[in-house]
Design a protein around this motif. Structure first.
Motif, short mmCIF file in Angstrom:
data_model
loop_
_atom_site.label_atom_id
_atom_site.label_comp_id
_atom_site.label_asym_id
_atom_site.label_seq_id
_atom_site.Cartn_x
_atom_site.Cartn_y
_atom_site.Cartn_z
N SER A 208 107.77 -13.02 46.26
CA SER A 208 107.05 -12.67 45.70
C SER A 208 105.55 -13.44 46.17
CB SER A 208 106.40 -12.78 44.62
OG SER A 208 106.97 -11.58 43.52
N GLY A 209 104.87 -13.04 46.90
CA GLY A 209 103.54 -13.58 47.34
C GLY A 209 103.59 -13.75 48.66
N GLY A 210 104.49 -13.41 49.79
CA GLY A 210 104.66 -13.64 50.96
C GLY A 210 104.79 -12.24 51.77
N PRO A 211 104.01 -11.95 52.82
CA PRO A 211 103.72 -11.10 53.63
C PRO A 211 104.65 -10.06 54.72
CG PRO A 211 103.77 -13.47 55.64
CD PRO A 211 104.40 -13.36 53.99
N LEU A 212 103.41 -9.00 54.60
CA LEU A 212 103.92 -7.94 55.07
C LEU A 212 103.56 -7.90 56.91
CD1 LEU A 212 106.43 -4.89 54.98
CD2 LEU A 212 103.96 -3.97 55.05
N VAL A 213 104.24 -8.58 57.56
CA VAL A 213 103.55 -8.24 58.71
C VAL A 213 103.59 -7.18 59.51
CG1 VAL A 213 103.51 -9.90 61.13
CG2 VAL A 213 103.77 -10.82 58.63
N CYS A 214 102.62 -7.10 60.01
CA CYS A 214 102.74 -5.45 61.41
C CYS A 214 102.03 -5.53 62.42
CB CYS A 214 102.58 -4.59 59.69
SG CYS A 214 102.90 -4.04 58.88
N ASN A 215 102.70 -5.71 62.99
CA ASN A 215 101.75 -6.20 64.86
C ASN A 215 101.33 -7.11 64.87
OD1 ASN A 215 102.29 -3.45 65.65
ND2 ASN A 215 100.55 -2.19 65.01
N GLY A 216 101.67 -8.66 64.33
CA GLY A 216 101.26 -9.70 64.01
C GLY A 216 99.66 -9.39 63.18
N LYS A 217 99.67 -9.18 62.00
CA LYS A 217 99.12 -9.25 60.77
C LYS A 217 99.92 -9.11 59.88
CE LYS A 217 94.18 -7.46 63.71
NZ LYS A 217 93.70 -7.10 63.84
N ALA A 218 98.86 -9.76 58.29
CA ALA A 218 99.68 -10.16 57.12
C ALA A 218 98.80 -8.17 56.61
CB ALA A 218 98.70 -10.69 56.56
N ARG A 219 99.40 -7.80 56.55
CA ARG A 219 98.86 -6.22 56.67
C ARG A 219 99.71 -6.09 54.49
NH1 ARG A 219 96.08 -3.03 59.87
NH2 ARG A 219 97.11 -2.92 62.08
N GLY A 220 100.43 -6.43 54.12
CA GLY A 220 100.58 -6.59 52.78
C GLY A 220 101.17 -8.16 51.98
N ILE A 221 101.06 -8.01 50.87
CA ILE A 221 101.69 -9.11 50.15
C ILE A 221 102.59 -8.35 49.05
CG2 ILE A 221 100.85 -10.86 48.51
CD1 ILE A 221 97.22 -10.69 49.48
N VAL A 222 103.74 -8.96 49.14
CA VAL A 222 104.93 -8.96 47.92
C VAL A 222 104.75 -8.88 46.41
CG1 VAL A 222 107.44 -9.06 47.27
CG2 VAL A 222 106.94 -9.72 49.68
N SER A 223 104.87 -8.00 46.11
CA SER A 223 104.13 -7.92 44.68
C SER A 223 105.05 -7.13 43.47
CB SER A 223 103.17 -6.46 44.61
OG SER A 223 102.29 -6.39 43.48
N TYR A 224 105.87 -6.11 43.39
CA TYR A 224 106.21 -5.37 42.72
C TYR A 224 107.43 -4.76 43.21
CZ TYR A 224 103.74 -1.41 41.47
OH TYR A 224 103.14 -0.39 41.74
N GLY A 225 108.77 -4.18 42.27
CA GLY A 225 109.49 -3.22 42.42
C GLY A 225 109.97 -2.74 41.13
N LEU A 226 110.89 -1.29 41.34
CA LEU A 226 111.62 -1.00 39.92
C LEU A 226 112.29 -2.20 39.13
CD1 LEU A 226 111.34 2.46 41.08
CD2 LEU A 226 109.70 1.20 39.94
N LYS A 227 112.38 -2.03 39.02
CA LYS A 227 113.58 -2.75 37.97
C LYS A 227 115.87 -3.01 38.32
CE LYS A 227 115.42 -5.01 33.22
NZ LYS A 227 114.84 -4.50 32.26
N TYR A 228 115.89 -1.63 38.22
CA TYR A 228 117.13 -1.33 38.76
C TYR A 228 116.92 -0.31 40.95
CZ TYR A 228 118.49 -2.42 33.49
OH TYR A 228 118.30 -2.94 32.97
#
Length: 264
Positions: A208-228
């Motif tokens: 959580s909190g780490g970056p989703l990096v696309c083309n050298g830029k931080a596009r997203g922040i790890v947030s959540y998912g489904l439990k199972y």
């Protein structure tokens, strides 16, 4: 009745916080992602942790759920790390006294799951510690794009652990896939969902909190998912929050001016 309960529980949202590692990924080349930050939340060696990333020498961006409600706990940010269990010469550690959670953050739905942490003193930029650029406001990454996520989280759903930074490639999914899987919990404007349809690669707890990096830029922040289910994973869409980030960074800079009141 039991079947209904199991089906319902499968759609519970869980953050990637606490502990967690990349599943189905690979060890990152040491210091190849010099923007990565490790957040330790608490005083014990087994304290919960999250990821984050350096935007400026005085600011790290992460997920709000990592620190929400933790006003009386020690938060340490470590930059320049590869093996977090060692005291590497490249590492810089900061005790965080001030952070700003988005005012509309919801711990129930993970809407606006974003936080800025102030570094004081400022980080020293080196080959092992540097910033990652932000995307422009509302500049969307297209479905099908391959992006990369890194973290120190679990490497399996059974809590297998590693001390070194791991990374994995994930594909950005279409709005239709995200809405079908996540139902009302997915908000396209402020979220990105990505993952591996084969359920072999994913972020997990502690990433959580780490970056989703696309083309050298931080596009997203790890947030959540489904439990199972490890597919798909949801990321805070950074471009949507770019104006808020810029405004808070401006406030950070003002706090450092001579004779300015500090909120630390």
């Amino acid at each position: 009745m039991l079947l209904l309960l199991l089906l319902a529980s499968a759609f519970l949202l869980v953050p990637g916080s606490g502990a967690g590692r990349i599943i189905g990924g690979r060890e990152a080349k040491p210091h190849s992602r010099p923007y990565m930050a490790y957040l330790s939340i608490g005083n014990k060696s087994d304290s919960p942790h999250c990821g984050g990333f350096l935007l400026r020498p005085d600011a790290v961006l992460s997920a709000a759920h990592c620190v929400a409600g933790k006003t009386k706990v020690n938060i340490t940010v470590t930059l320049g790390a590869h093996n977090i269990s060692k005291k590497e010469p490249s590492q810089q550690a900061f005790h965080i006294g001030h952070w700003v959670i988005h005012p509309s953050y919801s711990g129930d739905t993970f809407e606006n799951d974003i936080v800025l942490l102030k570094l004081k003193p400022r980080a020293k930029l080196t080959k092992q510690v540097s910033c990652i650029p932000l995307p422009s406001h509302n500049k969307h990454v297209e479905p099908g794009a391959m992006c990369t996520v890194a973290g120190w989280g679990w490497t399996s759903m059974t809590q297998d652990k590693t001390s070194v930074l791991m990374e994995v490639d994930l594909k950005v999914q279409s709005k239709e896939v995200c809405e079908t899987t996540l139902k009302r919990n997915y908000l396209q404007q402020s979220m990105i969902c990505a993952g591996d349809e084969d359920n072999k690669k994913a972020t997990y707890r502690g990433d959580s909190g780490g970056p989703l990096v696309c083309n050298g830029k931080a596009r997203g922040i790890v947030s959540y998912g489904l439990k199972y289910n490890i597919f798909p994973k949801v990321f805070t869409r950074v471009s949507y929050f770019e104006p808020w980030i810029r405004e808070e960074l401006r406030k950070f800079a003002l706090q450092d001016l001579p004779d300015s009141p500090s909120s630390d």
